[in-house]
Design an enzyme around this catalytic site. Structure first.
Site, PDB file in Angstrom:
ATOM      1  N   CYS A  32      35.126  41.264  35.756  1.00  0.00           N
ATOM      2  CA  CYS A  32      34.012  41.327  36.707  1.00  0.00           C
ATOM      3  C   CYS A  32      32.733  41.665  35.937  1.00  0.00           C
ATOM      4  O   CYS A  32      32.685  42.670  35.233  1.00  0.00           O
ATOM      5  CB  CYS A  32      34.305  42.398  37.756  1.00  0.00           C
ATOM      6  SG  CYS A  32      32.896  42.802  38.795  1.00  0.00           S
ATOM      7  N   CYS A  88      26.533  40.308  40.440  1.00  0.00           N
ATOM      8  CA  CYS A  88      26.415  39.445  41.625  1.00  0.00           C
ATOM      9  C   CYS A  88      26.125  40.243  42.887  1.00  0.00           C
ATOM     10  O   CYS A  88      25.491  39.718  43.810  1.00  0.00           O
ATOM     11  CB  CYS A  88      27.719  38.678  41.843  1.00  0.00           C
ATOM     12  SG  CYS A  88      28.598  38.271  40.352  1.00  0.00           S
ATOM     13  N   THR A 117      30.491  48.578  42.676  1.00  0.00           N
ATOM     14  CA  THR A 117      30.599  47.796  41.445  1.00  0.00           C
ATOM     15  C   THR A 117      29.348  47.955  40.593  1.00  0.00           C
ATOM     16  O   THR A 117      28.235  47.711  41.057  1.00  0.00           O
ATOM     17  CB  THR A 117      30.793  46.317  41.813  1.00  0.00           C
ATOM     18  OG1 THR A 117      31.984  46.184  42.584  1.00  0.00           O
ATOM     19  CG2 THR A 117      30.894  45.447  40.575  1.00  0.00           C
ATOM     20  N   GLU A 141      33.776  50.440  38.679  1.00  0.00           N
ATOM     21  CA  GLU A 141      33.456  50.890  40.035  1.00  0.00           C
ATOM     22  C   GLU A 141      33.205  52.401  40.020  1.00  0.00           C
ATOM     23  O   GLU A 141      33.796  53.119  39.208  1.00  0.00           O
ATOM     24  CB  GLU A 141      34.603  50.593  41.010  1.00  0.00           C
ATOM     25  CG  GLU A 141      34.481  49.256  41.718  1.00  0.00           C
ATOM     26  CD  GLU A 141      34.879  48.057  40.865  1.00  0.00           C
ATOM     27  OE1 GLU A 141      35.738  48.235  39.973  1.00  0.00           O
ATOM     28  OE2 GLU A 141      34.342  46.959  41.067  1.00  0.00           O
ATOM     29  N   HIS A 146      28.552  37.197  49.166  1.00  0.00           N
ATOM     30  CA  HIS A 146      29.504  37.718  48.183  1.00  0.00           C
ATOM     31  C   HIS A 146      30.859  37.009  48.286  1.00  0.00           C
ATOM     32  O   HIS A 146      31.571  36.879  47.294  1.00  0.00           O
ATOM     33  CB  HIS A 146      29.642  39.230  48.301  1.00  0.00           C
ATOM     34  CG  HIS A 146      30.025  39.859  46.989  1.00  0.00           C
ATOM     35  ND1 HIS A 146      29.341  39.601  45.824  1.00  0.00           N
ATOM     36  CD2 HIS A 146      31.051  40.673  46.639  1.00  0.00           C
ATOM     37  CE1 HIS A 146      29.924  40.239  44.816  1.00  0.00           C
ATOM     38  NE2 HIS A 146      30.964  40.899  45.282  1.00  0.00           N
ATOM     39  N   TYR A 204      32.874  34.773  45.099  1.00  0.00           N
ATOM     40  CA  TYR A 204      34.251  34.778  44.608  1.00  0.00           C
ATOM     41  C   TYR A 204      34.748  33.373  44.292  1.00  0.00           C
ATOM     42  O   TYR A 204      35.733  33.194  43.587  1.00  0.00           O
ATOM     43  CB  TYR A 204      35.171  35.467  45.630  1.00  0.00           C
ATOM     44  CG  TYR A 204      35.116  36.973  45.545  1.00  0.00           C
ATOM     45  CD1 TYR A 204      33.925  37.625  45.248  1.00  0.00           C
ATOM     46  CD2 TYR A 204      36.247  37.753  45.741  1.00  0.00           C
ATOM     47  CE1 TYR A 204      33.866  38.997  45.158  1.00  0.00           C
ATOM     48  CE2 TYR A 204      36.194  39.132  45.653  1.00  0.00           C
ATOM     49  CZ  TYR A 204      35.004  39.753  45.363  1.00  0.00           C
ATOM     50  OH  TYR A 204      34.943  41.106  45.264  1.00  0.00           O
ATOM     51  N   CYS A 224      33.503  33.520  40.290  1.00  0.00           N
ATOM     52  CA  CYS A 224      34.103  34.429  39.294  1.00  0.00           C
ATOM     53  C   CYS A 224      35.623  34.318  39.249  1.00  0.00           C
ATOM     54  O   CYS A 224      36.218  34.354  38.168  1.00  0.00           O
ATOM     55  CB  CYS A 224      33.660  35.872  39.525  1.00  0.00           C
ATOM     56  SG  CYS A 224      34.452  36.727  40.904  1.00  0.00           S
ATOM     57  N   GLU A 257      41.116  43.997  43.688  1.00  0.00           N
ATOM     58  CA  GLU A 257      39.721  43.654  43.928  1.00  0.00           C
ATOM     59  C   GLU A 257      39.626  42.305  44.646  1.00  0.00           C
ATOM     60  O   GLU A 257      38.753  42.100  45.476  1.00  0.00           O
ATOM     61  CB  GLU A 257      38.967  43.628  42.594  1.00  0.00           C
ATOM     62  CG  GLU A 257      37.475  43.907  42.712  1.00  0.00           C
ATOM     63  CD  GLU A 257      36.672  42.685  43.037  1.00  0.00           C
ATOM     64  OE1 GLU A 257      37.194  41.577  42.865  1.00  0.00           O
ATOM     65  OE2 GLU A 257      35.529  42.851  43.466  1.00  0.00           O
TER      66      GLU A 257
END
Ligand code: SF4
Ligand code: FE
Length: 489
Positions: free
Chosen positions: A100, A104, A191, A257, A292, A296, A299, A447
Site C-alpha cells: 500500500c 490515495c 493509512t 496504519e 476509494h 482498489y 492498487c 485490508e
C-alpha cells in the site's frame, strides 16, 4: 509549483514534529526506523514516478485551480480520462511497491470534500468551498502528502454518535471560538498518517439531527498540538528488526496504519470545511467511499501482478511450471486480478461531472469493484500458497542460511531445479510470505476486506444504486404479464 522528488519528500518528513509511538515508546527518528521506513519508501514512490518520463503523464496533471503542474495525488479529476489515469497509476505503483502506497486516501478525500463543500455552500450560503480551494492550493504548491481521515472508532455500532455513552467515540467539535474550533476524538486504521504532512478529516457515516457536532470536515497538520499517533502492528513486523533482508520478504516497501488521537486540537476557521451540516455528511462519505473503492481497482491488481509473478517463478524453481493444473491455477490468478482492474476502469469511464466541476467515479461500479476485492485477493493468496508449497511457513531463517556450518545444508537441500540457487528460491518464498502472511499482507488480506469499507457497506450501496422496479418491469414484459414490446412498432 515544484514537484518534490522522493528524496525531498523524505527529507521534508524530518521537519515534522510528530508525536508518534511504536511498541509503547515514543519514536524520535521515525524516518530511519526500520519498522516504519518501508512504508515511507512506498509513499516516496508516488513522488518518484512523477519525475519519470515514462509515467509523468499518468502521475502528474495540470491543477484545476491554478493550471500549474501537480502530482496526481493532489489533483482534482478534470475528466473521466483522469479517473482512468488515476487507476492506471495505482496499478503501476502497486506493481513497483508490492504494498500500500498510502497516498490515495488523501487524493480521494480531496476530491470528495471539493465537490461536497460546493453543494453545501449552494444550500447554506457558507464559505467552505472557497476555504477548501485555498487550502488545496497550499497543498499543491508544497506538493504535500495528505492523509484522508474518515474511520471513527465508533464505540457501540448500534448507537448514533450523539447517543454514545462516551461522546468522544466519533470525532467532534467540543468548542466553537471566534478564531476556530476545538476538535476531540480518534480515527482508527488511518493509512499513512505518520508519512503525511496534513490530514483531511471527514465524517464516517450519515449524521442525523442531534449529531451536529459530529458533522465535521477540516484539515489538521499531522504534527499539530494534541495529535498523537500510535503505530499499528503488522504480522511479522519484528522480522524488520533482525538485521537481514531475506526474512522480511518485501524488504523495501510496506504499508502503514495508525490509531490517531485528536486531543482537543485547535483548528482555525480557514481550515474548517463542514461544521454542523448533518444533511451533507452522507454525501461526503459516499463520494469519498466511491473514489476509494475505485482506487482498489488499481492498487490491488498491481500488487496481484507481483504475487502472480512470484507464484509463476516458484513454479519454475520447483520444476512444475508446465504441469497443466499449475498453468490453470496461474491463469485463474490472472483472471481474478484483471477482473478487479476491469471494474476499476469501468467505474472511471462511467464517471460524471459534479456541480463543482470535478469528476466522480460511477457509484455502482466502484462498489462492485471493491466488493470483488473483499473476495478475490483471498483467492489469489490461496492459489499462491498452493503453488508455493509448505516451505512458505517452515523456512529456516536467513541467519541459518548465513551460518558457517548450516548454510551449506540449506543451499544443498532447499534447492529446486539445478540452475536456480537455493537463496533465490528462499527469497521468492519470503516475498510471497510477506504478501500473504507478513508485513505487506495487510494490504492483500484484511485490508482488502475492510479498507474502503467492509463488504456490507458495498452491498447496501449496490442495492441503493439498483433500480429494481425497472428490472422487474423488464421481466414482466418478457414473461407476458405486462404488455410485450412490439419489435416492429
Ligand atoms: Fe491506495 Fe490501495 Fe493503499 Fe488504499 S489500499 S491507500 S487505494 S494503495
Ligand atoms: Fe486502503
Amino acid at each position: 509549483m515544484a514537484l518534490k522528488t522522493a528524496k525531498e519528500y523524505i527529507e521534508s518528513l524530518r521537519k515534522l514534529n510528530l508525536d508518534l509511538y511504536l511498541f509503547g515508546e515514543k519514536v524520535e527518528n521515525w524516518v530511519d526506523n526500520p519498522v516504519i521506513r518501508p512504508s515511507i519508501n512506498s509513499v516516496a514512490m508516488t513522488y518518484k514516478v512523477a519525475h519519470e518520463s515514462k509515467n509523468g503523464a499518468l502521475a502528474t496533471t495540470d491543477s484545476m485551480l491554478t493550471g500549474g503542474k501537480v502530482n496526481r495525488f493532489n489533483a482534482l479529476f478534470k475528466s473521466t480520462d483522469e479517473l482512468v489515469s488515476k487507476v492506471k497509476l495505482q496499478r503501476e505503483l502497486g506493481q513497483r511497491t508490492g504494498a500500500c502506497f498510502q497516498r490515495c486516501v488523501g487524493m480521494d478525500a480531496i476530491n470528495a470534500v471539493f465537490s461536497t463543500t460546493y453543494e453545501v455552500d449552494q444550500k447554506y450560503g457558507t464559505e467552505y468551498h472557497q476555504r477548501f480551494r485555498e487550502w488545496l492550493k497550499y497543498v499543491q504548491e508544497g506538493d504535500l502528502c495528505v492523509q484522508g481521515a474518515m474511520t471513527d472508532v465508533k464505540g457501540d455500532r448500534g448507537l448514533s454518535p450523539s447517543k454514545q455513552s462516551d461522546p468522544d467515540m466519533f470525532v467532534r467539535v467540543v468548542e466553537r471560538r471566534g478564531d476556530g474550533i476545538v476538535v476531540r476524538g480518534a480515527k482508527a486504521n488511518q493509512t499513512g498518517t505518520a508519512n503525511s504532512h496534513e490530514m483531511l478529516i471527514m465524517p464516517t457515516l450519515r449524521m442525523r439531527e442531534g449529531d451536529e457536532d459530529y458533522a465535521l470536515s477540516c484539515a489538521i497538520p499531522t504534527d499539530a498540538k494534541g495529535v498523537h499517533l500510535i503505530y499499528g502492528r503488522q504480522s511479522c513486523d519484528k522480522r524488520k528488526l533482525e538485521g537481514g533482508d531475506i526474512d522480511v520478504g518485501n524488504y523495501g516497501f510496506g504499508g502503514q496504519e495508525t490509531l490517531t488521537i485528536l486531543e482537543d486540537v485547535f483548528v482555525p476557521w480557514e481550515r474548517v470545511f463542514m461544521c454542523g451540516e448533518c444533511d451533507f455528511s452522507i454525501m461526503m462519505v459516499e463520494r469519498f467511499a466511491t473514489y476509494h473503492r475505485q482506487s482498489y481497482g488499481g492498487c490491488k491488481p498491481g500488487i496481484g501482478d507481483v504475487l502472480i509473478g512470484a507464484t509463476a517463478s516458484m513454479a519454475e524453481y520447483n520444476g512444475v511450471s508446465r504441469a497443466p493444473h499449475i498453468r490453470e491455477k496461474i491463469g485463474e490468478m490472472i483472471h481474478l486480478a484483471e477482473t478487479i482492474h476491469a471494474c476499476g476502469l469501468a467505474c472511471s469511464y462511467e464517471g460524471w461531472k459534479t456541480m463543482a466541476g470535478n469528476y466522480q467515479s460511477n457509484i455502482l461500479l466502484a462498489n462492485v469493484c471493491k466488493h470483488n476485492v473483499t473476495r478475490f485477493p483471498y483467492e489469489l493468496c490461496r492459489l499462491a500458497e498452493d503453488i508455493a508449497g509448505g516451505l512458505l511457513v517452515t523456512l529456516p531463517s536467513e541467519k541459518d542460511l548465513r551460518h558457517p556450518v548450516l548454510g551449506k545444508y540449506i543451499e544443498k537441500y532447499l534447492k529446486g531445479v539445478a540452475d536456480v540457487p537455493a537463496e533465490e528460491r528462499i527469497r521468492m518464498l519470503t516475498l510471497i510470505h510477506s504478501m500473504t502472511f507478513g508485513t505487506t499482507a495487510p494490504s492483500y488480506r484484511t485490508e482488502s476486506m475492510h479498507g474502503a469499507g467492509s463488504p456490507q457497506a458495498q452491498k447496501i450501496m449496490i442495492e441503493r444504486q439498483t433500480d429494481m422496479d425497472y428490472k422487474k418491469k423488464l421481466a414482466r414484459s418478457l414473461a407476458g404479464i405486462d404488455e410485450r414490446e412490439d419489435v416492429t412498432a
